[in-house]
Design a protein around this motif. Structure first.
Motif, PDB file in Angstrom:
ATOM      1  N   ASN A  21      -3.725 -14.105 -13.551  1.00 50.03           N
ATOM      2  CA  ASN A  21      -2.883 -13.956 -12.355  1.00 50.03           C
ATOM      3  C   ASN A  21      -3.579 -13.033 -11.363  1.00 50.03           C
ATOM      4  O   ASN A  21      -3.174 -11.895 -11.135  1.00 50.03           O
ATOM      5  CB  ASN A  21      -1.515 -13.405 -12.751  1.00 50.03           C
ATOM      6  CG  ASN A  21      -0.557 -13.356 -11.582  1.00 50.03           C
ATOM      7  OD1 ASN A  21      -0.781 -13.980 -10.543  1.00 50.03           O
ATOM      8  ND2 ASN A  21       0.510 -12.588 -11.739  1.00 50.03           N
ATOM      9  N   GLU A  22      -4.641 -13.566 -10.775  1.00 45.97           N
ATOM     10  CA  GLU A  22      -5.492 -12.820  -9.865  1.00 45.97           C
ATOM     11  C   GLU A  22      -5.848 -13.691  -8.664  1.00 45.97           C
ATOM     12  O   GLU A  22      -5.576 -14.898  -8.651  1.00 45.97           O
ATOM     13  CB  GLU A  22      -6.776 -12.377 -10.578  1.00 45.97           C
ATOM     14  CG  GLU A  22      -6.561 -11.421 -11.735  1.00 45.97           C
ATOM     15  CD  GLU A  22      -6.189 -10.022 -11.274  1.00 45.97           C
ATOM     16  OE1 GLU A  22      -6.773  -9.539 -10.284  1.00 45.97           O
ATOM     17  OE2 GLU A  22      -5.294  -9.416 -11.892  1.00 45.97           O
ATOM     18  N   THR A  23      -6.492 -13.088  -7.670  1.00 46.64           N
ATOM     19  CA  THR A  23      -6.977 -13.815  -6.499  1.00 46.64           C
ATOM     20  C   THR A  23      -8.495 -13.922  -6.577  1.00 46.64           C
ATOM     21  O   THR A  23      -9.187 -12.899  -6.697  1.00 46.64           O
ATOM     22  CB  THR A  23      -6.578 -13.097  -5.201  1.00 46.64           C
ATOM     23  OG1 THR A  23      -5.149 -13.039  -5.116  1.00 46.64           O
ATOM     24  CG2 THR A  23      -7.111 -13.845  -3.979  1.00 46.64           C
ATOM     25  N   TYR A  24      -8.992 -15.170  -6.538  1.00 48.87           N
ATOM     26  CA  TYR A  24     -10.426 -15.420  -6.682  1.00 48.87           C
ATOM     27  C   TYR A  24     -11.000 -16.011  -5.406  1.00 48.87           C
ATOM     28  O   TYR A  24     -10.324 -16.758  -4.679  1.00 48.87           O
ATOM     29  CB  TYR A  24     -10.675 -16.397  -7.840  1.00 48.87           C
ATOM     30  CG  TYR A  24     -10.127 -15.922  -9.161  1.00 48.87           C
ATOM     31  CD1 TYR A  24     -10.758 -14.917  -9.875  1.00 48.87           C
ATOM     32  CD2 TYR A  24      -8.951 -16.477  -9.690  1.00 48.87           C
ATOM     33  CE1 TYR A  24     -10.245 -14.468 -11.089  1.00 48.87           C
ATOM     34  CE2 TYR A  24      -8.442 -16.035 -10.900  1.00 48.87           C
ATOM     35  CZ  TYR A  24      -9.087 -15.030 -11.599  1.00 48.87           C
ATOM     36  OH  TYR A  24      -8.588 -14.585 -12.784  1.00 48.87           O
ATOM     37  N   ALA A  25     -12.251 -15.683  -5.144  1.00 52.61           N
ATOM     38  CA  ALA A  25     -12.964 -16.287  -4.025  1.00 52.61           C
ATOM     39  C   ALA A  25     -13.254 -17.749  -4.353  1.00 52.61           C
ATOM     40  O   ALA A  25     -13.412 -18.109  -5.528  1.00 52.61           O
ATOM     41  CB  ALA A  25     -14.265 -15.532  -3.764  1.00 52.61           C
ATOM     42  N   PRO A  26     -13.308 -18.617  -3.353  1.00 57.68           N
ATOM     43  CA  PRO A  26     -13.648 -20.023  -3.615  1.00 57.68           C
ATOM     44  C   PRO A  26     -14.988 -20.125  -4.356  1.00 57.68           C
ATOM     45  O   PRO A  26     -15.914 -19.357  -4.114  1.00 57.68           O
ATOM     46  CB  PRO A  26     -13.745 -20.619  -2.207  1.00 57.68           C
ATOM     47  CG  PRO A  26     -12.876 -19.741  -1.358  1.00 57.68           C
ATOM     48  CD  PRO A  26     -13.050 -18.361  -1.917  1.00 57.68           C
ATOM     49  N   THR A  27     -15.057 -21.068  -5.275  1.00 59.93           N
ATOM     50  CA  THR A  27     -16.279 -21.291  -6.045  1.00 59.93           C
ATOM     51  C   THR A  27     -16.471 -22.782  -6.251  1.00 59.93           C
ATOM     52  O   THR A  27     -15.503 -23.549  -6.242  1.00 59.93           O
ATOM     53  CB  THR A  27     -16.194 -20.569  -7.408  1.00 59.93           C
ATOM     54  OG1 THR A  27     -17.419 -20.747  -8.128  1.00 59.93           O
ATOM     55  CG2 THR A  27     -15.040 -21.118  -8.251  1.00 59.93           C
ATOM     56  N   GLU A  28     -17.719 -23.189  -6.410  1.00 57.48           N
ATOM     57  CA  GLU A  28     -17.992 -24.607  -6.584  1.00 57.48           C
ATOM     58  C   GLU A  28     -17.397 -25.129  -7.880  1.00 57.48           C
ATOM     59  O   GLU A  28     -16.887 -26.259  -7.937  1.00 57.48           O
ATOM     60  CB  GLU A  28     -19.497 -24.864  -6.555  1.00 57.48           C
ATOM     61  CG  GLU A  28     -19.869 -26.327  -6.657  1.00 57.48           C
ATOM     62  CD  GLU A  28     -21.369 -26.577  -6.594  1.00 57.48           C
ATOM     63  OE1 GLU A  28     -21.778 -27.751  -6.563  1.00 57.48           O
ATOM     64  OE2 GLU A  28     -22.132 -25.581  -6.591  1.00 57.48           O
ATOM     65  N   TRP A  29     -17.469 -24.347  -8.945  1.00 53.87           N
ATOM     66  CA  TRP A  29     -16.967 -24.770 -10.255  1.00 53.87           C
ATOM     67  C   TRP A  29     -16.057 -23.677 -10.810  1.00 53.87           C
ATOM     68  O   TRP A  29     -16.494 -22.562 -11.064  1.00 53.87           O
ATOM     69  CB  TRP A  29     -18.126 -25.026 -11.225  1.00 53.87           C
ATOM     70  CG  TRP A  29     -18.955 -26.210 -10.850  1.00 53.87           C
ATOM     71  CD1 TRP A  29     -20.141 -26.208 -10.172  1.00 53.87           C
ATOM     72  CD2 TRP A  29     -18.646 -27.574 -11.117  1.00 53.87           C
ATOM     73  NE1 TRP A  29     -20.600 -27.489  -9.999  1.00 53.87           N
ATOM     74  CE2 TRP A  29     -19.709 -28.357 -10.575  1.00 53.87           C
ATOM     75  CE3 TRP A  29     -17.593 -28.231 -11.759  1.00 53.87           C
ATOM     76  CZ2 TRP A  29     -19.730 -29.742 -10.657  1.00 53.87           C
ATOM     77  CZ3 TRP A  29     -17.617 -29.608 -11.847  1.00 53.87           C
ATOM     78  CH2 TRP A  29     -18.673 -30.351 -11.301  1.00 53.87           C
ATOM     79  N   MET A  30     -14.802 -24.013 -11.000  1.00 48.67           N
ATOM     80  CA  MET A  30     -13.826 -23.067 -11.531  1.00 48.67           C
ATOM     81  C   MET A  30     -13.708 -23.255 -13.042  1.00 48.67           C
ATOM     82  O   MET A  30     -13.400 -24.372 -13.519  1.00 48.67           O
ATOM     83  CB  MET A  30     -12.459 -23.300 -10.880  1.00 48.67           C
ATOM     84  CG  MET A  30     -11.419 -22.245 -11.234  1.00 48.67           C
ATOM     85  SD  MET A  30     -11.793 -20.669 -10.423  1.00 48.67           S
ATOM     86  CE  MET A  30     -10.338 -19.717 -10.876  1.00 48.67           C
ATOM     87  N   PRO A  31     -13.943 -22.201 -13.833  1.00 49.85           N
ATOM     88  CA  PRO A  31     -13.839 -22.341 -15.293  1.00 49.85           C
ATOM     89  C   PRO A  31     -12.411 -22.152 -15.798  1.00 49.85           C
ATOM     90  O   PRO A  31     -11.652 -21.345 -15.262  1.00 49.85           O
ATOM     91  CB  PRO A  31     -14.745 -21.215 -15.806  1.00 49.85           C
ATOM     92  CG  PRO A  31     -14.656 -20.162 -14.745  1.00 49.85           C
ATOM     93  CD  PRO A  31     -14.445 -20.878 -13.432  1.00 49.85           C
ATOM     94  N   PHE A  32     -12.081 -22.906 -16.834  1.00 49.90           N
ATOM     95  CA  PHE A  32     -10.823 -22.747 -17.560  1.00 49.90           C
ATOM     96  C   PHE A  32     -11.201 -22.539 -19.019  1.00 49.90           C
ATOM     97  O   PHE A  32     -11.773 -23.434 -19.652  1.00 49.90           O
ATOM     98  CB  PHE A  32      -9.922 -23.966 -17.365  1.00 49.90           C
ATOM     99  CG  PHE A  32      -9.491 -24.151 -15.936  1.00 49.90           C
ATOM    100  CD1 PHE A  32      -8.291 -23.609 -15.491  1.00 49.90           C
ATOM    101  CD2 PHE A  32     -10.304 -24.818 -15.033  1.00 49.90           C
ATOM    102  CE1 PHE A  32      -7.903 -23.746 -14.169  1.00 49.90           C
ATOM    103  CE2 PHE A  32      -9.920 -24.953 -13.707  1.00 49.90           C
ATOM    104  CZ  PHE A  32      -8.726 -24.422 -13.269  1.00 49.90           C
TER     105      PHE A  32
END
Length: 275
Positions: free
Chosen positions: A39-50
């Motif tokens: 539950n955080e705010t992330y900068a845009p990234t090409e590939w988001m990991p789960f």
């Protein structure tokens, strides 16, 4: 005649054993945790990991675990009419080499998630057997499919923190105690004839009620994170289209590289995919 009688007796014993409870497996608590995102705010990234972790992996074999999840950008509505949503299923975990590592990391990358507030719903499925089901001629299925449901909300926005799984899992303050599931594995197993979906035609008997998970214990170190990134790159370079420009040109060398990265991923107990 003597041979036939002995064969018939052996067959009868084997059929009876298929419907009986034994204590052939290990007992304890198997736990599945969502490690990332949080539950955080992330900068845009090409590939988001789960990223998920399975703890006490020796208990997983007869549970036939499965992890499903879906996400949508709630900033644009929940109907995903603009294609902002995604879903994924780790439904091949029954083939995982559970003895390779504990914890066992399961991950997936999703490309180019747009800015917005995202909700991720995930569910952990597992099989269990009814201990009272002792007759393979009985009506009904002895195998139960169980699931637990969980959810997390995260934000993608310019100026947010850089996506870093190692840093995130090192910070206990961002770990949600709600995003974990636990199963009490009793060590008892039940024979289930003609069930190809169950390893060795065997099903685990679980205890009730289910235990309270103890999340926030698993950390992703730099070696595991590097292996996740390497598996992503290997998958991208193995494509016939939309390959990165700096991938190896030699197909033979590329095949060896993919095989080597697969061995690396197996060595750290990790299963990864991308979409």
């Amino acid at each position: 005649m003597h041979f036939k009688s002995r064969a018939a007796w052996s067959l009868l014993v084997s059929l009876i054993s298929l419907g009986t409870v034994s204590n052939a497996a290990d007992s304890g608590v198997l736990e599945v945790d969502l490690l990332f995102p949080r539950n955080e705010t992330y900068a845009p990234t090409e590939w988001m990991p789960f990223v998920f972790a399975v703890q006490n992996t020796k208990l997983a074999k007869y549970l036939v675990p499965k992890i499903n999840y879906e996400g949508w950008n709630v900033s644009v509505g929940a109907n995903n009419s603009n294609g902002a949503g995604f879903s994924y299923s780790h439904d091949n975990l029954q083939w995982a080499n559970w003895s390779s590592e504990d914890p066992y990391f399961v991950h997936h990358f999703h490309a180019d998630l747009p800015e917005g507030i995202w909700r991720l719903d995930w569910e952990f499925w597992y099989s269990s057997c009814n201990e009272d089901w002792t007759d393979f001629t009985s009506v009904g299925d002895p195998v139960n499919r169980n699931r637990t449901l969980h959810s997390v909300t995260f934000t993608i926005k310019e100026g947010g923190q850089v996506v870093d799984v190692v840093a995130a899992t090192a910070d206990d303050k961002t770990c949600s105690k709600e995003n974990a599931a636990a199963v009490n594995v009793t060590g008892k197993t039940q024979g289930v004839p003609s069930r190809l979906d169950m390893p060795d035609n065997t099903c685990a008997v679980v205890g009730s009620p289910q235990p309270t998970p103890t999340p926030c214990q698993v950390k992703v170190d730099s070696a595991v994170a590097a292996s996740m990134t390497a598996s992503l790159r290997a998958e991208l370079c193995n494509r016939t289209a939309d390959r990165p420009d700096d991938c190896p040109k030699d197909n033979a060398a590329q095949g060896l590289a993919v095989a080597g990265l697969a061995c690396l991923a197996a060595g750290v107990g990790m299963l990864g995919f991308l979409a």
